[in-house]
Design an enzyme around this catalytic site. Structure first.
Site, mmCIF file in Angstrom:
data_model
loop_
_atom_site.group_PDB
_atom_site.id
_atom_site.type_symbol
_atom_site.label_atom_id
_atom_site.label_comp_id
_atom_site.label_asym_id
_atom_site.label_seq_id
_atom_site.Cartn_x
_atom_site.Cartn_y
_atom_site.Cartn_z
ATOM 1 N N GLU A 130 15.805 -15.452 -35.935
ATOM 2 C CA GLU A 130 14.678 -14.662 -36.432
ATOM 3 C C GLU A 130 14.728 -14.692 -37.953
ATOM 4 O O GLU A 130 15.809 -14.678 -38.548
ATOM 5 C CB GLU A 130 14.732 -13.219 -35.939
ATOM 6 C CG GLU A 130 13.559 -12.393 -36.474
ATOM 7 C CD GLU A 130 13.396 -11.039 -35.790
ATOM 8 O OE1 GLU A 130 12.330 -10.429 -35.964
ATOM 9 O OE2 GLU A 130 14.321 -10.610 -35.079
ATOM 10 N N CYS B 90 11.260 -9.303 -33.720
ATOM 11 C CA CYS B 90 10.126 -8.443 -34.059
ATOM 12 C C CYS B 90 9.041 -9.136 -34.864
ATOM 13 O O CYS B 90 7.907 -8.659 -34.891
ATOM 14 C CB CYS B 90 10.623 -7.200 -34.788
ATOM 15 S SG CYS B 90 11.638 -6.115 -33.759
ATOM 16 N N ASN C 44 8.127 -9.622 -26.909
ATOM 17 C CA ASN C 44 9.477 -9.355 -27.383
ATOM 18 C C ASN C 44 9.742 -7.851 -27.338
ATOM 19 O O ASN C 44 9.029 -7.089 -27.994
ATOM 20 C CB ASN C 44 9.656 -9.841 -28.826
ATOM 21 C CG ASN C 44 10.930 -9.296 -29.454
ATOM 22 O OD1 ASN C 44 12.027 -9.703 -29.096
ATOM 23 N ND2 ASN C 44 10.794 -8.349 -30.378
ATOM 24 N N GLU C 45 10.719 -7.440 -26.575
ATOM 25 C CA GLU C 45 11.134 -6.031 -26.518
ATOM 26 C C GLU C 45 10.006 -5.083 -26.157
ATOM 27 O O GLU C 45 10.088 -3.893 -26.458
ATOM 28 C CB GLU C 45 11.744 -5.591 -27.865
ATOM 29 C CG GLU C 45 13.167 -6.040 -28.075
ATOM 30 C CD GLU C 45 13.810 -5.374 -29.288
ATOM 31 O OE1 GLU C 45 15.015 -5.525 -29.460
ATOM 32 O OE2 GLU C 45 13.097 -4.704 -30.069
#
Length: 669
Positions: free
Chosen positions: A45, A238, A373-374
C-alpha cells in the site's frame, strides 16, 4: 565425587522430565492437505512513502507541477511563470524559465526530492524532461547540488542540455555522481537568455530493477524477490477506498504513458495529524501495469483490490451520500471487468491492447480479484452481490476475494460484525475471505488454534493484513516478530482452509512513516529488513508441499495428544510440520515463546535413518531490539545443524530451544 555424581543425576533427571513434557510427535507416514503456493505473500500500500519516495525509482517530487500548490517541492527563482496548456491533457501544467534581464542574475528551479535526493558514488542517473524553446533554441544546466557544501561549489555534477525545437520533445542527459549523498537536490539553471519551457522533470537511477526506464528501486525490489512471495496484494489498503470516492485509487488512471497519468490525492497525507505530510500525493508512476509486471518479476500471483463503490467507512461511517447508490454501480463493476481484460485479454481487445502497447503483449494470467477493502455491514454486502454476479457471468474462472471487515472477531458494541461478514461471504459464495488483525502480544499468544475450528466447506481464508502490535510499543521489535512466527504455525497446520497470507504494510521510509510495524525500512540510499521480514522469508523458503500431523501429549495418564499451540502443559511452544515432495524432506517449525529455554524431542515416525538436520534459528536476548539503518543485521536467521538419531520405527532429534526463539528443522526422509 559423590556430590558431583548426585548433581549430575539430578540434572539428567530434570532434563528427562522436562523433555518428556516437550515431545513433539511428527507423523510422516501420510501427507495431509497441500500447502498452497500462495500461502505466504506480500501486501503493498502507498503508505509511509512506499511508492513515490520508496519502491518507485523516481527521485523528483511533483515532477509534472500538478500538486495543488504547483511549485510544492520546488524552489523557483528569477523570472518564470506556471502555465496550464501543456502537451499532456491530464497533466497540463508546466514552467517557463525566462531571461532574468541581468547578466549576474539567474532563473531556474531546485527540487528537494523525497527528504532529499539520494545518490551513490559512481552510479549513473537519467535526467529527462519534456521541453520546448519558444525562440527555437535554448539551453539548460542540469546539476546535482549540496546546498550545505563547504566545498567551493555547491554542484558536484553538471551536464548541459540543449533544447532544439519550438515543439514539445523529450530530452535526456545522464549524470554520474562522484560521491555518496542522501540529501542532494536537483538544480536547473536557464543558460543564456532564450526562454525554455519544462514539463515532467524526472530523475531516475539508470540501475533500476531490470534496468527499466520507469523502473523500481533495485535494492527494495530485490528484497521483495528474496521473500519468494506466492501472492502480491495491491494497491491497498485504504487507498482503494479513499477518504472520498473522488480520491479512491482508479486503476485506469494508472496505465498508459507515464507523462499523462493524473495526480491522485493520497489519503495518508491527512489521516494522521501527528504524522502529517502535506506533500504526500500519488503520481501513479507505479501503476497497475507496473504492479502486474512486478508480480511477474518476483514470481507472485497478482491480487488486485478494487473499489466496491464505497469510500472509507472509518471516515464516513453510515453516511450514505459518501457511497455510490446501488443503481449507479455499473462503472465500478466495469472497472473490475475491464481490469480482467487488461490483465488477461488478447492484445486485440480494448484493454488488452493498452497492456500490449505498454510492452506486454502476452496476458498476465491473473487468477484472483478482490472487491472492497475492510468493508463491513449491509452497505458492503448488498453492493458486492452485483460485482460477484457480473464477474461470475463473464469470467467464471476468476476467484473472488471478499472481506470480513477490519477486525478478527465481533466487538462488544457489534460495530464491525465479523461473524456477519463471514455469513455474507458464504452466502455470496466468495472464494476467499480477507481477514485483518493488528493485535497485541496476548492476542497472538492465545489464538494459536484460531483456524482449527473453521468450516472446512466454506470459503478459504486470506489473512490479508496482520501484525503483532506490541502493547504500548508499536514498532518492529524482536518480541513481536517471534510471536508472529508462533502464530503462523496455525496457518500451516490449517493449510486446508488458509490459502493466502500477507503481513502488515510492506515499506516505510525512516524519514516519512505514518504506520508501523512494517517489513522493510529505508532511507534514500540504504535499507534494512526487519525481524518480521526474516520470519516471513523463513516460512516462504521452508513452506513444503503438504501438511504433516504434529502433536504433543500433555501431562498425566489421561492426557491426549494435541496440536502444539501454547496449550496447557506445552510450555509456550507452538509448532507445525510439513513435507516437501520436491526435496523429500520433513520440515518442522517450532517457536518457543516462553522466557526460559525449552528442551524438545522431535519424534519422526517412519524416518529410520540417522543423519544431520539443517536448522535455521532466530534467537536474541533483547526483546525490544530491532534492526536499523545503522545496524541492519543485528538480528538475522542463523544456519546450524542438529543430529538425527535413528531408531527401529522412528528417528529422533533432541534439541534445546533458546528462550523466545524460532527454529526450523529440515530433515531428509
Amino acid at each position: 565425587m559423590k556430590k558431583l555424581l548426585s548433581s549430575a543425576l539430578l540434572l539428567t533427571a530434570a532434563l528427562t522430565s522436562a523433555t518428556a513434557q516437550n515431545v513433539l510427535d511428527v507423523n510422516t507416514k501420510k501427507t495431509g492437505a497441500p500447502i498452497q503456493s500462495t500461502m505466504y505473500g506480500i501486501f503493498f500500500e502507498d503508505i509511509n512513502y512506499a511508492a513515490d519516495g520508496g519502491l518507485y525509482g523516481e527521485l523528483v517530487k511533483n515532477r509534472s507541477f500538478e500538486f495543488p500548490d504547483h511549485l510544492m517541492g520546488w524552489q523557483a527563482f528569477g523570472k518564470y511563470n506556471v502555465e496550464d496548456d501543456g502537451p499532456f491533457e491530464r497533466n497540463p501544467h508546466y514552467v517557463v524559465l525566462k531571461d532574468p534581464e541581468h547578466k549576474e542574475r539567474r532563473t531556474g528551479l531546485v527540487n528537494e526530492g523525497f527528504f532529499g535526493i539520494g545518490v551513490k558514488k559512481g552510479e549513473k542517473y537519467r535526467f529527462s524532461v519534456w521541453a520546448k524553446a519558444p525562440e527555437g533554441k535554448g539551453a539548460l544546466r542540469i546539476q546535482l547540488i549540496d546546498e550545505n557544501s563547504m566545498d567551493e561549489k555547491q554542484e558536484f555534477v553538471e551536464e548541459e542540455l540543449t533544447v532544439t525545437s519550438k515543439d514539445w520533445k523529450k530530452y535526456t542527459v545522464t549524470l554520474t555522481s562522484p560521491r555518496d549523498d542522501k540529501h542532494a537536490k536537483l538544480r536547473i539553471f536557464l543558460k543564456g537568455t532564450d526562454p525554455v519551457a519544462v514539463e515532467h522533470v524526472s530523475l531516475f537511477p539508470v540501475d533500476t530493477y531490470k534496468n527499466r526506464e520507469n523502473g523500481m528501486r533495485r535494492d527494495l525490489t530485490q528484497a521483495l524477490a528474496d521473500l519468494h512471495p506466492g501472492i502480491f496484494r495491491f494497491p491497498g489498503g485504504c487507498i482503494v477506498e479513499g477518504g472520498d470516492l473522488e480520491e479512491r485509487y482508479q486503476w485506469k488512471n494508472s496505465v498508459g504513458p507515464v507523462e499523462n497519468r493524473p495526480l491522485n490525492h493520497n489519503r495518508w497525507e491527512y489521516t494522521f495529524d501527528y504524522r502529517y505530510y502535506p506533500d504526500y500525493y500519488q503520481s501513479y508512476g507505479l501503476g497497475f501495469f507496473e504492479f502486474f509486471q512486478l508480480s511477474e518479476d518476483i514470481g507472485a500471483e497478482p491480487l488486485p483490490i478494487l473499489n466496491v463503490g464505497m469510500a472509507c467507512q472509518y471516515q464516513n461511517w453510515e453516511n450514505e451520500k459518501a457511497h455510490v447508490a446501488i443503481d449507479d454501480l455499473q462503472p465500478y463493476i466495469d472497472d473490475c471487468l475491464d481490469l480482467i481484460e487488461f490483465a488477461n485479454g488478447p492484445a486485440t481487445s480494448k484493454w488488452g491492447k493498452v497492456r500490449a502497447d505498454m510492452g506486454h503483449p502476452a496476458p498476465f494470467n491473473m487468477k484472483y480479484i478482490g472487491v472492497g477493502n475492510e468493508q463491513w455491514g449491509e452497505f458492503y454486502y448488498e453492493r458486492l452481490k452485483h460485482f460477484v454476479a457480473a464477474i461470475r457471468a463473464k469470467y467464471p474462472d476468476i476467484k473472488i476475494v471478499g472481506t470480513s471487515g477490519p477486525v478478527p472477531e465481533d466487538v462488544p458494541d457489534n460495530t464491525y460484525r465479523f461473524e456477519d461478514g463471514w455469513k455474507a461471504m458464504k452466502a455470496q459464495k466468495a472464494d476467499l475471505v480477507d481477514e485483518h488483525y493488528y493485535r497485541d502480544e496476548q492476542w497472538f499468544l492465545s489464538h494459536g488454534l484460531r483456524y482449527d475450528t473453521y468450516d472446512r466447506k466454506g470459503p478459504k481464508v486470506f489473512a490479508g493484513e496482520y501484525a503483532c502490535h506490541g502493547k504500548g510499543k508499536k514498532w518492529n521489535h524482536y518480541e513481536a516478530a517471534i510471536l508472529e512466527a508462533a502464530f503462523m504455525t496455525g496457518f500451516e497446520r490449517n493449510a486446508d482452509v488458509v490459502h493466502m497470507t500477507t503481513p502488515a504494510p510492506l515499506f516505510a521510509h525512516v524519514d516519512g512513516w505514518q504506520w508501523r510495524p512494517d517489513q522493510i525500512w529505508y532511507d534514500n540510499t540504504q535499507m534494512f529488513k526487519t525481524v518480521s521480514y526474516y520470519v516471513q522469508q523463513l516460512y516462504a523458503l521452508n513452506a513444503g508441499t503438504n501438511v504433516l500431523p504434529l502433536t504433543m501429549k500433555g501431562q498425566g495418564k489421561k492426557a491426549k495428544s494435541q496440536p502444539v499451540a501454547n496449550l496447557e502443559g506445552q510450555n509456550g511452544l507452538f509448532a507445525s510440520a510439513a513435507y516437501d515432495a520436491k526435496t523429500q524432506e520433513v520440515i518442522v517449525k517450532v517457536a518457543n515463546t516462553s522466557r526460559t529455554a525449552q528442551p524438545v524431542v522431535l519424534n519422526l515416525a517412519d524416518v529410520t535413518t540417522a543423519g544431520t538436520a539443517t536448522t535455521w534459528t532466530l534467537s536474541h536476548d533483547g526483546m525490544d531490539d530491532e534492526n536499523s539503518i545503522q545496524r541492519p543485521e543485528l538480528i538475522t536467521p542463523q544456519k546450524g545443524t542438529a543430529q538425527v538419531v535413528a531408531g527401529k520405527k522412528q528417528a529422533t532429534v533432541s534439541d534445546q530451544l533458546p528462550a523466545m526463539s524460532f527454529r526450523i528443522y529440515r530433515i531428509k526422509k
